[in-house]
Design an enzyme around this catalytic site. Structure first.
Site, PDB file in Angstrom:
ATOM      1  N   GLU A 283       0.885  -1.170   0.000  1.00  0.00           N
ATOM      2  CA  GLU A 283       0.000   0.000   0.000  1.00  0.00           C
ATOM      3  C   GLU A 283       0.918   1.213   0.000  1.00  0.00           C
ATOM      4  OE1 GLU A 283      -3.563   2.146   2.555  1.00  0.00           O
ATOM      5  OE2 GLU A 283      -2.229   0.715   3.535  1.00  0.00           O
ATOM      6  N   CYS A 317      -3.825   8.287   3.598  1.00  0.00           N
ATOM      7  CA  CYS A 317      -3.378   7.799   2.291  1.00  0.00           C
ATOM      8  C   CYS A 317      -4.097   8.484   1.135  1.00  0.00           C
ATOM      9  CB  CYS A 317      -3.593   6.292   2.200  1.00  0.00           C
ATOM     10  SG  CYS A 317      -2.738   5.360   3.475  1.00  0.00           S
TER      11      CYS A 317
END
Length: 319
Positions: A283, A317
């Site tokens: 990620e 994020c």
């Protein structure tokens, strides 16, 4: 392998925290949650040879404490402990795995206030955001406490009537997990909980800015009855993170690597993991644009900006 640069940590009001200049142990009610040692093979350990590194409050620079500065030797010890624990855990019935995970979930929720103070103290996010993250972190443990009872296989129609094709699911083995500083609790439980549910042991390398949250989660896992060796936490300074990360990405006993962080470090880890053809989950970082056009509803745009660009003080994020 190069460590990601230290983030620009954001300050927050300290009025909700007790005695902002105190070390970490003086800020929480449950002193057992503040551990200044790595967690390897079910015990909190230090190594005089490795030394320590200091952890500071980003809001005021106060010294929170220090933790071991482990490199390759600590990572390898944790990997070997995890591998030794693997066989016993993978054979444990799903119902028993579920009970252990459920106890861990309950202990995390019961420790919400202290965990929130730990997070805010070492990473600087607002206390309200930290409280929300504790619930978010526990939700992964709760989810996989239920999912572990539904890990099943299948029977596939064979091409030959004299054959039977069965599919069973088994844990891959030792999992290395490198986690970021912006969600120091949730990024650990999101990786560790499914690994435990699948029958896999874990070695966690938390961000150098936020080791105390990781170690507190390890202490709660120990209290919940997670067998020794199944969850290991190795702490490293900025200088020794590349050394520890290289071991976690290349050691032959590690079968899977999970990383949340920058794209540059992710690329380096992928390259290292390729040598032993490990399974990987990445990620990687980014920065989502927020566009407001001339005909936009300004009130709606402001509301959207607050929700999507300033959540967690902008350190998510998708911000």
């Amino acid at each position: 392998l190069r460590a990601a640069p230290a983030p620009l940590l954001f300050a927050r009001a300290m009025s909700s925290l007790p005695a902002a200049a105190l070390p970490m142990r003086g800020r929480v009610s449950n002193k057992d949650l503040v551990q200044e040692a790595c967690f390897i093979d079910g015990a909190f350990v230090t190594s005089p040879a490795s030394g320590t590194f200091a952890v500071h409050d980003p809001a005021n620079g106060a010294l929170l404490g220090s933790v071991p500065d482990m490199g390759e030797e600590g990572a390898v010890a944790a990997i070997e402990a995890a591998h030794a624990a693997w066989k016993g855990w993978r054979d444990v019935p799903a119902k028993e795995k579920s009970a252990v995970l459920r106890r861990w979930n309950d202990l995390i929720l019961a420790s919400s206030d202290d965990l929130a103070i730990l997070m805010t103290s070492e990473c600087g996010k607002p206390l309200a955001e930290s409280r929300g993250e504790v619930a978010y972190a526990a939700s992964f443990v709760e989810f996989f406490a239920e999912e572990v009872k539904r890990v099943d296989g299948s029977i596939i129609p064979p091409p030959n009537p004299n054959r039977r094709v069965l599919v069973t699911r088994q844990g891959v083995g030792v999992c290395s997990m490198i986690t970021p500083w912006n969600f120091p609790a949730a990024m650990i439980t999101r990786k560790v909980a499914p690994a435990l549910a699948a029958g896999c042991p874990s070695v966690v390398k938390p961000a150098q800015q936020t080791p105390f949250t990781a170690l507190a989660l390890a202490e709660l896992a120990r209290q919940a009855g997670v067998p020794k060796g199944l969850l290991n936490v190795v702490t490293s300074s900025t200088e020794r993170t590349p050394e520890a990360g290289r071991a976690l990405a290349t050691h032959p006993l590690v079968r899977k690597l999970s990383f949340t962080g920058s794209t540059a470090v992710g690329k380096a880890l992928l390259g290292l993991a390729a040598g032993t053809v490990k399974r990987v989950s990445m990620e990687l970082g980014g920065n989502a644009p927020f566009l407001v056009f001339d005909d936009a509803d300004v009130d709606a745009a402001v509301e959207g900006a607050m929700a999507s660009k300033f959540r967690n003080a902008g350190q998510t994020c998708v911000c």
